[in-house]
Motif scaffolding. Sequence first.
Motif, PDB file in Angstrom:
ATOM      1  N   THR A  46       0.729 -12.521  18.882  1.00  0.00           N
ATOM      2  CA  THR A  46       1.507 -14.046  19.191  1.00  0.00           C
ATOM      3  C   THR A  46       2.542 -13.155  19.338  1.00  0.00           C
ATOM      4  OG1 THR A  46       0.732 -14.978  16.684  1.00  0.00           O
ATOM      5  CG2 THR A  46       3.233 -15.477  16.949  1.00  0.00           C
TER       6      THR A  46
ATOM      7  N   LYS B  57      -2.347  -4.469   7.671  1.00  0.00           N
ATOM      8  CA  LYS B  57      -1.269  -4.834   7.535  1.00  0.00           C
ATOM      9  C   LYS B  57      -1.064  -6.484   8.908  1.00  0.00           C
ATOM     10  CE  LYS B  57       1.069  -4.029   4.563  1.00  0.00           C
ATOM     11  NZ  LYS B  57       1.066  -4.605   3.040  1.00  0.00           N
TER      12      LYS B  57
ATOM     13  N   ARG C 214     -12.452 -10.273   3.741  1.00  0.00           N
ATOM     14  CA  ARG C 214     -12.329 -11.226   4.215  1.00  0.00           C
ATOM     15  C   ARG C 214     -11.679 -10.821   6.181  1.00  0.00           C
ATOM     16  NH1 ARG C 214      -6.084 -13.534   4.313  1.00  0.00           N
ATOM     17  NH2 ARG C 214      -5.657 -11.333   4.700  1.00  0.00           N
TER      18      ARG C 214
END
Length: 540
Positions: free
Chosen positions: A191, A115, A49
Amino acid sequence: MRQIASHVDTGSAVFKENVEAYEKLVATLRDRMEWAIRGGENRDRSIERHLVRGKIMVRDRIDLVIDDHTPFLELSSLSGYGQYDNAAPGGGIVTGVGLVEGVPYVFIANDATVKGGSLLPVAIKKHVRAQQIADENDLGVIYLVDSGGAFLPLQDEIFPDKDHFGGSFYRQARMSARGLPQISVVMGGCTAGGAYVPALSDEVIMVEGIGRIFLGGPPIVKAALGEVIDPDELGGAQMHTRVSGVSDYMASTEREAYGRVREICATTNARRIDDRQAWMDWVEPQPPAQPPEDIYGIISADHRIPFDATEIIARMVDGSKFSPFKPEWGTSIICGFARIWGHLVGVIGNNGIIFSEAALKATHFIELCEQRRIPLLFLQNTSGYMVGKDSEAAGIAKHGAKMVAAVANATVPKYTVLIGGSYGAGNYGMCGRGFEPRFLFAWPNSRIATMAADTAETVLVDIREGGMKGAETTEEHLAEIRAEIRSQYETQSDPYYATSRLWDDGLIDPVHTRDVLGLCLALAARQDEPAPGPGIVYRM
Ligand code: COA
């Protein structure tokens, strides 16, 4: 300095057996390093990915920043090994030291294929440890940020305590104030708390399309304010570089961003790796006269059979030359001066149990090195300080404490390598992790615990038997307890258990040890002389 005369018979059958056994240890180490790079549960899917999105793998990113044909000293590659269902190779973060424009920097780079690059407890420990290394060695830090921030399911183990998230930002702000450049490239999400890594940096580069910084992502904004917003509009590279000013530069590709980092590093006015200061005694380096590969054959395949630290020193130091201190006294510790990649160092190595005289000799030697401003290298291989009636009566506790106190107060750079056992208070006197050596590495044959499994089995069974007085104890039950204790100690003293938890800065192949230490010493050599301690040499 004289050349060490080796007594190793490299043609013997035992030597060959040892080599064969050690090569298996090194092969296992390599396999597990490979796991750190590409292994782990569901990792193939995440890697695919990542690559499909046009993103670069974490180690390739570092490669694009560092100078061509220069080494990268990766730290604690096997952190996380055997933890978190073995699904967090490297703990999801890569740290190490590399050169940019000839200047050494610490790299802290998230691995988004583990993760989402979020920080597990071991990752925050590794992040903070890398910052500590930067701070102690006066190195700037390059953060390659691609992280989901705190690993939320384990937030209590990463957020609130000293040296958790807050501690990492505290260190970043303090290092920046000390003039150690803090540079961030953002090519992933930053974030909440993660936003402070770039926000606290001296200079920030964001990569268009993939780099994002926000205190609250779109789902939080929607929940809190009812606003529906696109992530790039909320915190993308264009917004932060052209509107908010959180970022200083925008790059349209990752490669462009890494070129920009190099440009920034060329303007930091920081000391280069070869900018050696006068306090560090240095001469042209020489390779060891005895080949480092011999170490495989010197260390016995049976870890209960001791080996001579002098033979190891001969294969690690320049020209295999060594000037021993008090060679006739306290012989269970070897002390002496040598050079590693040209740097003068005081070497302290164990030859088994530490007796009172050996502890005093080491204390005396540490004080000499402290007074002469010579870095110290500890080669740990000891079951600890001598016990027993005679030893206690001779004051082993106070003599051991003198060594421990001398190590704790030595201000010269200290380095430790676990070349064998690191047991009991021997770990303290020989500059274990608690004594803050600049770097601590371990060999794949090493063991670390309060005591060896054999000893623990006897001691703990005795204690439990004492506690079971009056109760029926069968031989079978005792055998069960014995097996349980042995298994616990064997598991927990294993070097992979240790390195997984960051009790060291990484497992290294004995053959590479000299080069690794050479780089670590070169980092110290470009620093100003450390402020000296009291500088008294007590004759022990
Ligand atoms: N805590 C725990 N796990 C996290 C995580 C976090 N903060 N961020 C990502 N992950 C995990 C995902 O659960 C997923 O796990 P899996 O591989 O076991 O399925 C993996 O990381 C990849 O995440 P995914 O969302 O599928 O990847 P992505 O590349 O599409 O997105 C992020 C990556 C980081 C942008 C996105 O996961 C994200 O926004 N995470 C939350 C960020 C956040 O709010 N952090 C707050 C920190 S205080």
